[in-house]
Design an enzyme around this catalytic site. Structure first.
Site, PDB file in Angstrom:
ATOM      1  N   TYR A 156     -53.159 -45.528  33.015  1.00  0.00           N
ATOM      2  CA  TYR A 156     -54.272 -45.031  33.835  1.00  0.00           C
ATOM      3  C   TYR A 156     -53.959 -43.612  34.317  1.00  0.00           C
ATOM      4  O   TYR A 156     -54.802 -42.707  34.255  1.00  0.00           O
ATOM      5  CB  TYR A 156     -54.435 -45.998  35.006  1.00  0.00           C
ATOM      6  CG  TYR A 156     -55.437 -45.639  36.064  1.00  0.00           C
ATOM      7  CD1 TYR A 156     -56.804 -45.812  35.849  1.00  0.00           C
ATOM      8  CD2 TYR A 156     -55.017 -45.174  37.315  1.00  0.00           C
ATOM      9  CE1 TYR A 156     -57.719 -45.523  36.853  1.00  0.00           C
ATOM     10  CE2 TYR A 156     -55.921 -44.884  38.319  1.00  0.00           C
ATOM     11  CZ  TYR A 156     -57.272 -45.055  38.083  1.00  0.00           C
ATOM     12  OH  TYR A 156     -58.170 -44.768  39.083  1.00  0.00           O
ATOM     13  N   TRP A 219     -46.522 -59.304  47.995  1.00  0.00           N
ATOM     14  CA  TRP A 219     -45.700 -58.623  46.977  1.00  0.00           C
ATOM     15  C   TRP A 219     -44.915 -57.468  47.592  1.00  0.00           C
ATOM     16  O   TRP A 219     -45.471 -56.636  48.314  1.00  0.00           O
ATOM     17  CB  TRP A 219     -46.588 -58.065  45.871  1.00  0.00           C
ATOM     18  CG  TRP A 219     -46.989 -59.113  44.871  1.00  0.00           C
ATOM     19  CD1 TRP A 219     -47.085 -60.457  45.086  1.00  0.00           C
ATOM     20  CD2 TRP A 219     -47.349 -58.887  43.498  1.00  0.00           C
ATOM     21  NE1 TRP A 219     -47.476 -61.080  43.940  1.00  0.00           N
ATOM     22  CE2 TRP A 219     -47.645 -60.153  42.947  1.00  0.00           C
ATOM     23  CE3 TRP A 219     -47.445 -57.744  42.696  1.00  0.00           C
ATOM     24  CZ2 TRP A 219     -48.024 -60.300  41.610  1.00  0.00           C
ATOM     25  CZ3 TRP A 219     -47.839 -57.895  41.379  1.00  0.00           C
ATOM     26  CH2 TRP A 219     -48.120 -59.157  40.841  1.00  0.00           C
ATOM     27  N   ARG A 226     -49.058 -46.958  52.831  1.00  0.00           N
ATOM     28  CA  ARG A 226     -50.226 -46.423  52.145  1.00  0.00           C
ATOM     29  C   ARG A 226     -51.188 -45.796  53.161  1.00  0.00           C
ATOM     30  O   ARG A 226     -51.251 -46.228  54.310  1.00  0.00           O
ATOM     31  CB  ARG A 226     -51.004 -47.541  51.413  1.00  0.00           C
ATOM     32  CG  ARG A 226     -50.219 -48.266  50.327  1.00  0.00           C
ATOM     33  CD  ARG A 226     -50.045 -47.392  49.091  1.00  0.00           C
ATOM     34  NE  ARG A 226     -49.285 -48.068  48.044  1.00  0.00           N
ATOM     35  CZ  ARG A 226     -47.950 -48.008  47.909  1.00  0.00           C
ATOM     36  NH1 ARG A 226     -47.227 -47.305  48.748  1.00  0.00           N
ATOM     37  NH2 ARG A 226     -47.363 -48.626  46.903  1.00  0.00           N
TER      38      ARG A 226
HETATM   39  N1  LIG Z   1     -61.102 -47.621  43.921  1.00  0.00           N
HETATM   40  C1  LIG Z   1     -59.969 -46.939  43.992  1.00  0.00           C
HETATM   41  O1  LIG Z   1     -58.994 -47.384  44.631  1.00  0.00           O
HETATM   42  C2  LIG Z   1     -59.835 -45.593  43.316  1.00  0.00           C
HETATM   43  C3  LIG Z   1     -58.745 -44.773  43.662  1.00  0.00           C
HETATM   44  C4  LIG Z   1     -58.619 -43.530  43.017  1.00  0.00           C
HETATM   45  C5  LIG Z   1     -59.545 -43.138  42.063  1.00  0.00           C
HETATM   46  N2  LIG Z   1     -60.583 -43.974  41.764  1.00  0.00           N
HETATM   47  C6  LIG Z   1     -61.519 -43.516  40.714  1.00  0.00           C
HETATM   48  O2  LIG Z   1     -62.833 -43.494  41.266  1.00  0.00           O
HETATM   49  C7  LIG Z   1     -63.777 -43.786  40.237  1.00  0.00           C
HETATM   50  C8  LIG Z   1     -64.665 -44.946  40.683  1.00  0.00           C
HETATM   51  O3  LIG Z   1     -63.843 -46.080  40.922  1.00  0.00           O
HETATM   52  P1  LIG Z   1     -64.425 -47.408  41.555  1.00  0.00           P
HETATM   53  O4  LIG Z   1     -63.375 -47.953  42.435  1.00  0.00           O
HETATM   54  O5  LIG Z   1     -65.781 -47.158  42.090  1.00  0.00           O
HETATM   55  O6  LIG Z   1     -64.484 -48.337  40.273  1.00  0.00           O
HETATM   56  P2  LIG Z   1     -65.593 -49.419  39.872  1.00  0.00           P
HETATM   57  O7  LIG Z   1     -65.035 -50.222  38.751  1.00  0.00           O
HETATM   58  O8  LIG Z   1     -66.081 -50.153  41.059  1.00  0.00           O
HETATM   59  O9  LIG Z   1     -66.792 -48.506  39.352  1.00  0.00           O
HETATM   60  C9  LIG Z   1     -66.796 -47.958  38.066  1.00  0.00           C
HETATM   61  C10 LIG Z   1     -68.185 -48.154  37.505  1.00  0.00           C
HETATM   62  O10 LIG Z   1     -68.182 -47.611  36.182  1.00  0.00           O
HETATM   63  C11 LIG Z   1     -68.878 -48.506  35.339  1.00  0.00           C
HETATM   64  N3  LIG Z   1     -68.376 -48.285  33.992  1.00  0.00           N
HETATM   65  C12 LIG Z   1     -67.160 -48.636  33.495  1.00  0.00           C
HETATM   66  N4  LIG Z   1     -67.075 -48.279  32.217  1.00  0.00           N
HETATM   67  C13 LIG Z   1     -68.242 -47.661  31.913  1.00  0.00           C
HETATM   68  C14 LIG Z   1     -68.730 -47.072  30.732  1.00  0.00           C
HETATM   69  N5  LIG Z   1     -68.008 -47.053  29.619  1.00  0.00           N
HETATM   70  N6  LIG Z   1     -69.974 -46.532  30.743  1.00  0.00           N
HETATM   71  C15 LIG Z   1     -70.732 -46.572  31.893  1.00  0.00           C
HETATM   72  N7  LIG Z   1     -70.319 -47.131  33.019  1.00  0.00           N
HETATM   73  C16 LIG Z   1     -69.075 -47.663  33.038  1.00  0.00           C
HETATM   74  C17 LIG Z   1     -68.577 -49.883  35.869  1.00  0.00           C
HETATM   75  O11 LIG Z   1     -69.548 -50.860  35.480  1.00  0.00           O
HETATM   76  C18 LIG Z   1     -68.590 -49.631  37.368  1.00  0.00           C
HETATM   77  O12 LIG Z   1     -69.874 -49.826  37.919  1.00  0.00           O
HETATM   78  C19 LIG Z   1     -62.960 -44.085  38.975  1.00  0.00           C
HETATM   79  O13 LIG Z   1     -62.843 -42.920  38.208  1.00  0.00           O
HETATM   80  C20 LIG Z   1     -61.613 -44.443  39.520  1.00  0.00           C
HETATM   81  O14 LIG Z   1     -60.588 -44.223  38.584  1.00  0.00           O
HETATM   82  C21 LIG Z   1     -60.766 -45.180  42.360  1.00  0.00           C
END
Ligand SMILES: NC(=O)c1ccc[n+]([C@@H]2O[C@H](COP(=O)([O-])OP(=O)(O)OC[C@H]3O[C@@H](n4cnc5c(N)ncnc54)[C@H](O)[C@@H]3O)[C@@H](O)[C@H]2O)c1
Length: 336
Positions: A156, A219, A226
């Site tokens: 990732y 864990w 954090r």
């Molecule tokens: N949640 C966290 O802790 C966190 C921390 C750091 C960065 N991020 C980043 O923030 C962003 C959003 O994360 P999140 O927590 O909302 O995740 P999430 O999984 O809740 O949301 C991601 C969304 O993208 C959609 N999706 C996945 N693959 C897809 C595709 N191929 N085409 C179209 N839609 C697609 C999913 O259905 C989902 O609705 C991501 O880039 C993630 O890496 C999240």
């Protein structure tokens, strides 16, 4: 909320039905943007956008498909791409290949399509996982290729690093305004539970406390620290960083006030009125020993924005999340 900036702008939110999207999309609508959400629904739900369903155009499609990317980025002023597989540590550490390839496909294809269609601004949502395990804490915006990314999230983390690099090159080569943010640990009541191995730390702990696990096995040593930021604050900050037009300089989305996992478990138990025996299982991975952001750049860019939701308020909200998701928590016997 800078209505002058967002008012009337056509904004595409990739992955807008997911966790962060459920906060970002209504904030964009409130700021006057004309929002289209594209989401494959692999980990999101249109229910997340119910409060703004009338004001948002929704396209169900997969952003790994270049044809889809061409269609949905056409005519947009800003693309904010949240689409990704962003699961918890347990899933991530066992699926590095999937996390690398999947996340590259659904981020590089929209970036390239946005370039072809002349989209002016693009948001790359990276992660604090780009930082190595031995990064200094609080962590400033180090060069993304310093050491290996966080080991439990290596695949990732590499995807996020390459995505950042592509954004930086596209800004340089084509003059696109590509903004990169690195969120730390956002959490909040719109979290969508799928399974234990995909869950993030806050909802996983809240669930286990309210499920009545006793002893509660946590864990790691519990000493790992954090920074937790409510997702509504994280997305407001992301909007402000995009407004500021920061290009080719990543910005941490997080602060330096951290809590240990043991303290967080204590707070959840206190708010939930539970008192299980807590056992720390040091045979299990715990990730970095301390993870919090040097927020110097964030503070300067966002006019010293102060998060609106405290950790205690956020934990209270997560108790409501549990009840909406799993029903009333089971009764437990007398506290120890
Ligand atoms: N949640 C966290 O802790 C966190 C921390 C750091 C960065 N991020 C980043 O923030 C962003 C959003 O994360 P999140 O927590 O909302 O995740 P999430 O999984 O809740 O949301 C991601 C969304 O993208 C959609 N999706 C996945 N693959 C897809 C595709 N191929 N085409 C179209 N839609 C697609 C999913 O259905 C989902 O609705 C991501 O880039 C993630 O890496 C999240």
């Amino acid at each position: 909320m800078n209505k002058e900036f967002w008012g009337g702008r056509r904004v595409l939110v990739g992955g807008g039905c997911g966790f962060l999207g459920s906060y970002l999309t209504p904030q964009l609508v409130e700021a006057g943007a004309r929002v289209t959400v594209v989401d494959s629904l692999e980990n999101g739900s249109p229910d997340n956008l119910r409060p703004v369903a009338e004001q948002v155009e929704f396209v169900r499609a997969d952003l790994r498909d270049p044809g889809v990317c061409d269609r949905v980025t056409w005519g947009q002023d800003v693309v904010m791409n949240l689409a990704a597989r962003a699961y918890g540590m347990d899933y991530s550490r066992a699926h590095h290949g999937d996390m690398l390839v999947y996340n590259l496909l659904c981020t590089l294809n929209p970036l390239e399509a946005a370039r072809r269609n002349g989209v002016e601004r693009f948001l790359v949502v990276s992660s604090s996982c780009v930082y190595p395990d031995d990064a200094p804490t609080p962590t400033p915006e180090l060069d993304a290729f310093t050491g290996l990314p966080e080991r439990v999230n290596e695949g990732y983390g590499w995807a996020k690093r390459v995505q950042e690099l592509a954004g930086e090159y596209y800004a340089r080569d084509y003059g696109m305004k590509v903004t990169t943010v690195r969120p730390f640990n956002p959490y909040g009541g719109n979290y969508r539970w799928t399974s234990e191995d995909r869950a993030h730390v806050m909802p996983a702990l809240v669930k286990r406390v309210l499920d009545g696990e006793d002893p509660l096995v946590v864990w790691g040593s519990g000493r790992q620290r954090r920074n937790f930021l409510h997702a509504s604050d994280a997305t407001r900050l992301i909007m402000k960083v995009v407004e500021a037009g920061v290009v080719a300089t990543p910005v941490n989305i997080g602060y330096d006030d951290d809590v240990s996992i043991a303290e967080l478990v204590g707070l959840i138990c206190e708010v939930a009125g539970r008192a299980p025996a807590v056992v720390f299982d040091t045979s299990k991975p715990e990730g970095r020993s301390r993870k919090c952001a040097d927020a110097t750049r964030l503070r300067a860019l966002t006019g010293e924005y102060r998060p609106r939701v405290s950790l205690r308020e956020g934990v209270e909200e997560m108790i409501g999340w549990y009840e909406r998701t799993f029903g009333r928590p089971p009764r437990v016997s007398q506290p120890h």
